[in-house]
Design an enzyme around this catalytic site. Structure first.
Site, PDB file in Angstrom:
ATOM      1  N   HIS A  48     107.461   4.383  36.154  1.00 52.52           N
ATOM      2  CA  HIS A  48     106.350   3.402  36.393  1.00 52.52           C
ATOM      3  C   HIS A  48     106.675   2.581  35.251  1.00 52.52           C
ATOM      4  CE1 HIS A  48     104.211  -0.340  37.202  1.00 52.52           C
ATOM      5  NE2 HIS A  48     104.444   0.136  38.268  1.00 52.52           N
ATOM      6  N   ASP A  51     105.067   3.790  45.711  1.00 53.71           N
ATOM      7  CA  ASP A  51     105.917   4.012  46.705  1.00 53.71           C
ATOM      8  C   ASP A  51     106.274   4.729  47.568  1.00 53.71           C
ATOM      9  OD1 ASP A  51     106.903   0.965  47.525  1.00 53.71           O
ATOM     10  OD2 ASP A  51     108.143   0.539  45.399  1.00 53.71           O
TER      11      ASP A  51
HETATM   12  C1  LIG Z   1     106.190  -0.592  43.557  1.00 54.87           C
HETATM   13  C2  LIG Z   1     107.213  -1.247  42.453  1.00 54.87           C
HETATM   14  O1  LIG Z   1     107.752  -1.125  42.108  1.00 54.87           O
HETATM   15  S1  LIG Z   1     106.760   0.633  41.306  1.00 54.87           S
HETATM   16  C3  LIG Z   1     108.695   0.999  40.944  1.00 54.87           C
HETATM   17  C4  LIG Z   1     109.499   1.052  41.682  1.00 54.87           C
HETATM   18  N1  LIG Z   1     110.816   1.818  41.854  1.00 54.87           N
HETATM   19  C5  LIG Z   1     111.181   3.020  41.601  1.00 54.87           C
HETATM   20  O2  LIG Z   1     110.263   4.107  41.923  1.00 54.87           O
HETATM   21  C6  LIG Z   1     112.828   3.513  40.821  1.00 54.87           C
HETATM   22  C7  LIG Z   1     112.762   4.661  39.981  1.00 54.87           C
HETATM   23  N2  LIG Z   1     111.963   4.999  38.769  1.00 54.87           N
HETATM   24  C8  LIG Z   1     113.025   4.246  37.421  1.00 54.87           C
HETATM   25  O3  LIG Z   1     114.142   3.737  37.750  1.00 54.87           O
HETATM   26  C9  LIG Z   1     111.881   3.857  36.598  1.00 54.87           C
HETATM   27  O4  LIG Z   1     110.971   4.890  36.545  1.00 54.87           O
HETATM   28  C10 LIG Z   1     110.644   2.347  36.266  1.00 54.87           C
HETATM   29  C11 LIG Z   1     111.722   0.938  37.034  1.00 54.87           C
HETATM   30  C12 LIG Z   1     109.586   1.750  37.607  1.00 54.87           C
HETATM   31  C13 LIG Z   1     110.086   1.849  35.118  1.00 54.87           C
HETATM   32  O5  LIG Z   1     112.176   2.706  34.173  1.00 54.87           O
HETATM   33  P1  LIG Z   1     111.243   2.302  32.727  1.00 54.87           P
HETATM   34  O6  LIG Z   1     110.119   1.822  32.093  1.00 54.87           O
HETATM   35  O7  LIG Z   1     112.280   1.731  32.057  1.00 54.87           O
HETATM   36  O8  LIG Z   1     111.659   3.694  32.666  1.00 54.87           O
HETATM   37  P2  LIG Z   1     110.948   4.748  30.762  1.00 54.87           P
HETATM   38  O9  LIG Z   1     111.114   4.005  29.879  1.00 54.87           O
HETATM   39  O10 LIG Z   1     110.159   4.952  31.798  1.00 54.87           O
HETATM   40  O11 LIG Z   1     111.666   5.431  31.130  1.00 54.87           O
HETATM   41  C14 LIG Z   1     111.707   6.747  30.236  1.00 54.87           C
HETATM   42  C15 LIG Z   1     112.804   7.992  30.472  1.00 54.87           C
HETATM   43  O12 LIG Z   1     112.482   8.511  31.911  1.00 54.87           O
HETATM   44  C16 LIG Z   1     113.771   8.666  33.226  1.00 54.87           C
HETATM   45  N3  LIG Z   1     112.837   8.434  34.085  1.00 54.87           N
HETATM   46  C17 LIG Z   1     112.368   7.076  34.695  1.00 54.87           C
HETATM   47  N4  LIG Z   1     112.235   6.763  36.313  1.00 54.87           N
HETATM   48  C18 LIG Z   1     112.539   8.081  36.103  1.00 54.87           C
HETATM   49  C19 LIG Z   1     112.853   8.682  37.935  1.00 54.87           C
HETATM   50  N5  LIG Z   1     112.204   7.970  38.974  1.00 54.87           N
HETATM   51  N6  LIG Z   1     113.932   9.333  37.905  1.00 54.87           N
HETATM   52  C20 LIG Z   1     114.485  10.484  36.735  1.00 54.87           C
HETATM   53  N7  LIG Z   1     114.038   9.802  35.305  1.00 54.87           N
HETATM   54  C21 LIG Z   1     113.209   8.859  35.314  1.00 54.87           C
HETATM   55  C22 LIG Z   1     114.233   7.341  32.089  1.00 54.87           C
HETATM   56  O13 LIG Z   1     115.886   7.363  32.971  1.00 54.87           O
HETATM   57  C23 LIG Z   1     114.033   6.802  31.004  1.00 54.87           C
HETATM   58  O14 LIG Z   1     115.073   7.993  30.251  1.00 54.87           O
HETATM   59  P3  LIG Z   1     116.052   7.656  29.015  1.00 54.87           P
HETATM   60  O15 LIG Z   1     114.986   7.494  28.199  1.00 54.87           O
HETATM   61  O16 LIG Z   1     116.534   9.162  29.336  1.00 54.87           O
HETATM   62  O17 LIG Z   1     116.745   7.297  29.542  1.00 54.87           O
HETATM   63  O1  LIG Z   2     104.604  -3.614  38.164  1.00 53.70           O
HETATM   64  C1  LIG Z   2     105.355  -2.911  38.102  1.00 53.70           C
HETATM   65  O2  LIG Z   2     106.706  -2.757  37.434  1.00 53.70           O
HETATM   66  C2  LIG Z   2     105.836  -2.402  39.728  1.00 53.70           C
HETATM   67  C3  LIG Z   2     104.719  -2.613  40.229  1.00 53.70           C
HETATM   68  O3  LIG Z   2     104.334  -1.052  40.860  1.00 53.70           O
HETATM   69  C4  LIG Z   2     104.308  -3.417  41.186  1.00 53.70           C
HETATM   70  O4  LIG Z   2     104.808  -4.921  41.168  1.00 53.70           O
HETATM   71  O5  LIG Z   2     103.753  -2.728  41.877  1.00 53.70           O
END
Ligand SMILES: CC(=O)SCCNC(=O)CCNC(=O)[C@H](O)C(C)(C)COP(=O)(O)OP(=O)(O)OC[C@H]1O[C@@H](n2cnc3c(N)ncnc32)[C@H](O)[C@@H]1OP(=O)(O)O
Ligand SMILES: O=C([O-])CC(=O)C(=O)O
Length: 376
Positions: A261, A312
């Site tokens: 997240h 999700d």
């Molecule tokens: C309701 C919603 O919208 S909730 C979000 C739904 N989205 C997802 O589930 C997609 C998968 N998750 C992601 O892509 C990310 O965790 C996001 C987009 C939600 C957040 O992105 P960021 O804030 O940029 O992630 P964050 O800075 O915590 O990432 C840290 C590290 O963990 C890794 N990481 C984060 N999430 C994941 C994941 N789901 N799977 C594998 N690696 C991950 C990143 O690649 C990053 O690695 P790096 O430093 O080597 O590049």
């Molecule tokens: O806050 C975010 O970046 C994504 C999320 O969990 C939402 O919109 O519910």
């Protein structure tokens, strides 16, 4: 315990981009509140319509207000013929989020917001008829039937399931829909809400703000993750199989949808709630694979990467157990988040300055335009 998340760097992370009285996200590492109420408290004690009222109108309704609000929404479920005509022309292999985007935009052509004084009415109308839009298209394009979208179902979630299946849902499924819609309703300055606010800041109309937000929610890094999570877990035949495949994905540094997240550092408070309902639904349908597989994925991601399930991940199995087709998962998110989007649009309008950040320029130094003959 997970290391605190560093909120800085790209993606405007950690930068305050405005004010809101609607919600707090991750203030205590994992908390989520809507207008001062804990989301767990709301999910345990309220129907979605109560929470929609809270978010949009600023207070929890009393019984009379709730009854009146539900009756009002019930009376706004039908769709104009011109919108039905458009929906019938959208092919069956279109993505349902594109259908939502087009449906919302077309509604804005037919029932324009002429003045900001109409913002509450046009929002209630969308809240009432978004399930009608997606289900009318889905049933027409997939089953060749023209459904009657006027149901007398008590709730938005019940109306959606009824239209989708052609029969009223049972009490368990209607309850899970209430919880799910409450969990997805509002989340501060997430990408889709920020899209809506940017659009609102130009003094655009409500339908344009919501249409743009739907486009932002569609992506797999945001709302589209619930569908992507389902596509992942449905491949696993056992927890052991899930473990082996997940380890391979992590070695290949693949992103696993439904985990991590942008703001929360320790957990997403919505996960434990929907996970509990997914477990109940698994027992209800006699599942012995998908739920244990999902739990193993969660364990592997935490053990290996300290990444936790976001809202999700367990929504995928929960919706699946209710027989909802995977590609309709993210449109359900739309039906709920509409409340947060619209409330943010209203908040932006009430104290507006056009949102217009700056960029660090990384391009060429100033240079003269060469004649066309001198260009490579
Ligand atoms: C309701 C919603 O919208 S909730 C979000 C739904 N989205 C997802 O589930 C997609 C998968 N998750 C992601 O892509 C990310 O965790 C996001 C987009 C939600 C957040 O992105 P960021 O804030 O940029 O992630 P964050 O800075 O915590 O990432 C840290 C590290 O963990 C890794 N990481 C984060 N999430 C994941 C994941 N789901 N799977 C594998 N690696 C991950 C990143 O690649 C990053 O690695 P790096 O430093 O080597 O590049
Ligand atoms: O806050 C975010 O970046 C994504 C999320 O969990 C939402 O919109 O519910």
């Amino acid at each position: 315990m997970a290391k605190g998340k560093v909120l800085s760097g790209a993606g405007l992370r950690g930068q305050v981009a405005g004010k809101t009285a609607l919600s707090t996200v991750g203030v205590s590492g994992s908390g989520l509140t809507y207008r001062g109420y804990d989301v767990k408290d709301l999910a345990n004690n309220c129907q979605f319509e109560e929470v929609a009222y809270l978010i949009l109108k600023g207070k929890l309704p009393n019984q009379a207000e709730l009854d009146a609000y539900k009756a009002k929404l019930k009376g706004m479920r039908s769709l104009p013929q011109a919108l039905l005509d458009v929906l019938e022309r959208i092919p069956a292999d279109a993505h349902p989020m594109d259908v939502m985007r087009t449906g919302c935009s077309m509604l804005g052509n037919l029932e324009m917001e002429n003045d900001f004084s109409e913002q509450g009415e046009v929002t209630d109308r969308m809240l009432a008829c978004f399930p009608s839009i997606i289900c009318y298209w889905y049933r027409f394009s997939h089953d060749s039937v023209r459904i009657d979208v006027d149901t007398d179902d008590d709730s938005i979630g019940g109306h959606f399931l009824h239209l989708l299946r052609g029969e009223k849902p049972n009490a368990l499924h209607e309850q899970v829909m209430h919880v799910s819609l409450i969990l997805y309703a509002e989340h501060e300055f997430n990408a889709s809400t920020f899209t809506a606010r940017v659009c609102a800041s130009t003094l655009s109309d409500m339908h344009s703000c919501i249409t743009g937000a739907i486009g932002s929610l569609r992506g797999p890094l945001h709302g589209g993750a619930n569908e992507a999570a389902m596509e992942l877990i449905e491949n696993f035949t056992s927890p052991e199989h899930a473990e082996a495949e997940m380890m391979g994905k992590l070695e290949r540094k693949e992103k696993i949808m439904g985990f991590g997240h942008a703001i929360y550092s320790e957990s997403d408070p919505r996960n434990e709630i929907i996970k509990g309902w997914s477990e109940k639904l698994a027992a209800d349908v006699g599942d012995t694979v998908l739920y244990p597989v999902s739990v193993r994925c969660e364990e592997v991601m935490w053990r290996e990467k300290k990444l936790f399930c976001n809202a999700d991940f367990f929504h995928a199995s929960a919706y699946h157990f209710m027989g909802i087709p995977t590609k309709l998962f993210t449109p359900i998110f739309v039906m709920s988040r509409l409340t947060g989007w619209a409330a943010h649009v209203m908040e932006q309008r009430a104290d507006n300055r056009i949102i217009r950040p700056s960029a660090d320029y990384t391009g060429e130094d100033l240079r003269p335009v060469p004649t066309i003959a001198d260009r490579a």
